[in-house]
Each structure stands twice: as C-alpha cells, then as structure tokens.
Design an enzyme around this catalytic site. Structure first.
Site, mmCIF file in Angstrom:
data_model
loop_
_atom_site.group_PDB
_atom_site.id
_atom_site.type_symbol
_atom_site.label_atom_id
_atom_site.label_comp_id
_atom_site.label_asym_id
_atom_site.label_seq_id
_atom_site.Cartn_x
_atom_site.Cartn_y
_atom_site.Cartn_z
ATOM 1 N NE ARG A 5 -3.550 -2.475 1.925
ATOM 2 C CZ ARG A 5 -4.487 -2.477 2.696
ATOM 3 N NH1 ARG A 5 -5.244 -2.008 3.829
ATOM 4 N NH2 ARG A 5 -5.422 -4.228 3.029
ATOM 5 N NE ARG A 62 -1.747 4.863 9.036
ATOM 6 C CZ ARG A 62 -3.181 4.404 8.663
ATOM 7 N NH1 ARG A 62 -3.416 4.069 6.974
ATOM 8 N NH2 ARG A 62 -4.751 4.427 9.228
ATOM 9 C CD GLU A 88 -9.785 -1.612 9.299
ATOM 10 O OE1 GLU A 88 -10.222 -0.492 9.198
ATOM 11 O OE2 GLU A 88 -9.528 -2.564 8.386
ATOM 12 N NE ARG A 91 -2.308 -0.929 11.241
ATOM 13 C CZ ARG A 91 -3.574 -0.305 10.529
ATOM 14 N NH1 ARG A 91 -4.782 -1.494 11.188
ATOM 15 N NH2 ARG A 91 -2.857 0.469 9.913
ATOM 16 C CB SER A 113 -11.318 -4.756 7.388
ATOM 17 O OG SER A 113 -12.508 -4.354 6.723
#
Length: 423
Positions: free
Chosen positions: A260, A275, A347, A387, A350
């Site tokens: 990403r 991140r 988070e 994460r 998801s």
RNA sequence: GGAGACGUCGCAUAGUCCGGUCUAGUGCGCCACCCUGCUAAGGUGGUAACGGGGCAACCCGUUCGAGGGUUCGAAUCCCUCCGUCUCCGCCA
C-alpha cells in the site's frame, strides 16, 4: 458494477445509496439517459447489419449480370453500417463508463462518514496498567527490546514505512499467519498462495481503481498492479467463469504480501509497524449466492473474532458507516483491538460484503435451477496480518519488557510462553 | 532473448492453403423422450455466452485467444498483442 435492472426499476433506491455515501445521486439519471441512447443506437446498427448480411447472401448467389448493381448497393450499405456501428460503440462505451462509476448499493450500513460507525459489541477487558503499576510501552519499544522489529534498517534500505521483522518478530508473524490458516482450514476454506501482481482489468474489477487508486502501486513498464490484499487475486480467480455453488459457497483463504502506498497519510502512524507499505495477510474470500451473502458475512465476522479470541485481545466490532465503505462494499464490519499505548482502538480486521458488485465487473456467474446464469456475491475478511503483532505486544507486555505469549499462539511457537528482552 | 507449432460453441476435433452454400460440421459428455421385463445396448430430439426487441413461444445482433486492417462480405487474407507447447541461449 450494480444491476442495471435495479437502476431502471428502482432509481430512487440507488440515488439514496449514493447520497448515503456522499456521492452524486444524479449519476443515476445520467446513466438512464445514456442507456436510452445506447439502446436506440444499437437498434439502428443491428437493423442495418441484418440487412447487410441478407444482401451479402444475395451477392453470393447472384448471376454475373445482377452482381454489379448489387455490389453498388451493398457498398453504400456498408458505409452506413460502419457509421451506425461507430455510434453504437461510442454510446455503449459512454454508458459503461458511467455505470462503472456507481458504487455498490449500501445494505444496512449506518449513514454518515468515517466517525459515524456503530459499535456492535465490545469483547474482553482492557488491562488496567495503572493498577498494575507501570506505564505501558508502545509496540516499537517492546519490539526493539525483543530484537523483533527493526524500523531503522527498514528505512535505511527501503525508506519510511518499511521494517525488518527479526528473530522472534519473524517467528511471531509466521505463527500468527499459520494459526490463521489453521482457523480457515477448520472452517472449510481452501488455502491459496496468490499472485501479488495483477492486470489492470482485475484491479479495476475489484473496485480499487476508483477514488483511491493513488493508494496502489503500479508498475508502469509492465502495466501491472501490486495488490493491497489477496482479495484482488482471489476475486479474479474465477473471473469470466460460471461456477457451481450447489454444494455451498466456494471459500478460499489467501496468503500474500500486501502493498500500500499510504498516499495521503503523511504524518499518521509514522512510528513502528502500524501503517506500512508492505505486510503479510491471511484473507478469507467467499463466493456465495446472493441469498446467502449476508449470512456468510456473519460467518466471516465470527471467524475473525475466533482469531482475536485465540490471541486473547480486547476488541470491539464496529458497523462501518456508508460514507466510509469502499466502492465495492455494501456493508463492512471492522474488529478493532485496544491499543494501550495510545488509548485508542486499532483496526485489525475488516470484512466486507460486496454482494454482486465485484462479480458483475469480473463476470463471475452461477447457473440457477432454471438454467439461467446470474451474478454471484463475493465477500472478504481478514484473519491475521502483520499489524496484529502491534496489539499482541502491547496488550500482553509485562513491566520488565517481556511479553506473555497468548496461549492460543503457543503451539505455533514451539510452546514458548514468554518473550524475553535481549540485553 | 532467438526459432518454430498452436489457440474454433463443456471436452476432443473438422473447417483456414483456395473469403460467400459456416445459420461453424462431427464425436464424447450432458438433458429430455422413446424402445426393450431389470442391467447393458439402441433410437429420436435438444445441448454456449452476452446484448437488443416482444417480455411468452420467437425474432435480431455480437463473439472462432484479444485488438486493428483489407473487402460488398472474414473462423478463413494482412498487421500488432496475449497465452500454451517444443527446441536453443541466458540466469538460478
């Protein structure tokens, strides 16, 4: 891509969905207009083409005397067919482009934007570090103490938001991902190691090339995209196929690296590995019938919660607001673990129900009892990512810098019970 | 990277040299019906997707790996690209 019939029959439903997302409702009316233009120009072309074909047959059987006159006529007709075809193609392209801009129709998501989520439930109890008598360290401090995370060298070699997982850090990630694969296997998923470079049409088909396309790495020389999740490769897996769902959903658990760009998140979560540009993930992906999609969504959520229970983290489940949904999702639930160092939720998973949106774009269909074909539904959900290490280190840390290994993870670490800092 | 062969309606294959009768044939598989007391065999018919029009039987169009081109007309001729296979080279 949404169902054109829905847009024709219940335009107000689609307009309302666009409003809920904060998108343009009038797009619906522009599509209806474009559809009418497309259909009339198509009728003109097809009529001329039918005439051309039948005259072509006359030419073939005509005598030498008749032939010149016929050829003159057909030559003229050919010009018209060409012009009509160009019109029809253009009208069709305009229509397609507009239709692809419509996002999936929201199903049950609360109205509003990013902060308007609804908390579905909270599970587990966050530790009271004050009562325990020490300040919780953040995951990077703990990880560095364990010689598990090295962001300095990550930055040296690859730039910001890159890292090395070393020693127990590397083992912890493998343990998590292996636990996730086992969880998926128990639930009947087929594990899959997917490509991480995909063609433009697959990336576009999953709906990732819309508004947030600047999030995605693109290799210009080869015109390939690096996936941000194996969802992309798994959605493309059955593209242009008619699949058989008569024995239940097709369920895959993708294991892949994820990339990403994190454009537009400058200054956010810059410390540690919260991140990052590259990480690993085990992702569930299901193909179901439309009717079964909502139930499958709950099943995926339940499996995510099973994984969170396995690593013993306090978390909450939120129902994401319409304005914060990806363009493909009709509804999305996130599981967020408590992050003691920052006193906030992070988070970790998801899960999205994309209904028939991706399947239409990628042409994944099933055959119904009557023999007709129709679009299937697709769903995805996270089982574990790099994460998770953040939340595990922080929630299971001890005052001396050691970390208790959650029981569920111990079998994946050779029975290791505690991670001890290195001098 | 170089040379060659190939890509056709589920699978297999005909058709491509020589453009029109290809509305793409045949076999296998599959479905329905018929026949035979069961099984096996046999017979008849059907058997793609997508789009448009009636919204029902039907009619029309598009698709022969993809995209262009030539032509009144392309599975068939030309160009570009993609993929598969074989051989060679290079790297591991």
């Amino acid at each position: 891509m949404i169902d054109l019939n829905l847009l024709r029959d219940e335009p107000e439903l689609v307009r309302e969905s666009q409003r809920l997302r904060g998108e343009d409702p009038e797009l619906v009316d522009r599509i209806i207009d474009a559809d009418a233009r497309r259909r009339s120009s198509l009728a003109a072309f097809e009529g001329a083409r039918a005439e051309q074909k039948s005259m072509g047959k006359q030419v073939a059987t005509a005598s030498a005397d008749e032939r010149p006159a016929l050829l003159a006529k057909t030559k003229e007709l050919a010009e018209r067919v060409k012009a009509f075809q160009a019109d029809a193609t253009q009208a069709g392209n305009e229509f397609d482009e507009l239709l692809r801009q419509i996002q999936n129709v929201v199903e049950g998501a609360p109205p509003g934007g990013e902060d308007d989520y609804i908390v579905v439930r909270e599970v587990g109890q966050a530790r009271d570090f004050t009562a325990e008598g020490f300040q919780p360290a953040d995951h990077l401090a703990i990880g560095e103490g364990l010689r598990a995370i090295d962001t300095a060298r990550g930055a040296k070699v690859s730039g910001s938001r890159f890292y090395y997982l070393t020693g127990i850090g590397a083992r912890l990630e493998l343990a998590l991902l292996n636990a996730a694969v086992d969880c998926a296997l128990r639930a009947g998923f087929t594990p899959v190691i997917t490509p991480t470079l995909v063609k433009p049409e697959v990336m576009a088909g999953t709906g990732f090339l819309g508004r947030h396309s600047d999030e995605i790495y693109h290799l210009g020389t080869d015109d390939l995209y690096l996936v941000g999740t194996s969802e992309v490769a798994l959605a493309g897996y059955h593209s242009d196929e008619i699949i058989d769902l008569s024995d239940g959903p097709l369920r895959y658990a993708g294991w892949s690296a994820c990339y990403r760009r994190e454009a537009g998140s400058h200054g956010k979560d810059v410390r540690g590995i919260i991140r990052v540009h590259q990480f690993h993930k085990v992702e569930m992906f299901s193909y179901t019938t439309v009717e079964d999609a909502a139930a499958e969504h709950q099943r995926l959520l339940a499996l995510e919660e099973e994984m969170l229970a396995l690593v013993d983290l306090p978390y909450r489940v939120i129902d994401t607001a319409a304005g914060d949904l990806g363009s493909s999702a009709a509804r999305k639930f996130d599981c967020e673990a408590w992050l003691p160092s920052q006193q906030r939720y992070l988070e970790l998973t998801s899960t999205s129900n994309c209904t028939t949106y991706q399947a239409r774009r990628l042409s994944v269909r099933e055959r119904t009892e009557s023999g007709a074909t129709r679009a299937v539904a697709t769903l995805n959900g996270t089982l574990a990512t790099t994460r998770w290490i953040v939340a595990i280190l922080e929630n299971h840390q001890q005052a001396d810098g050691s970390v208790t290994v959650p029981e569920g993870l111990r079998p994946y670490l050779g029975g290791l019970e505690v991670l001890i800092p290195k001098a």
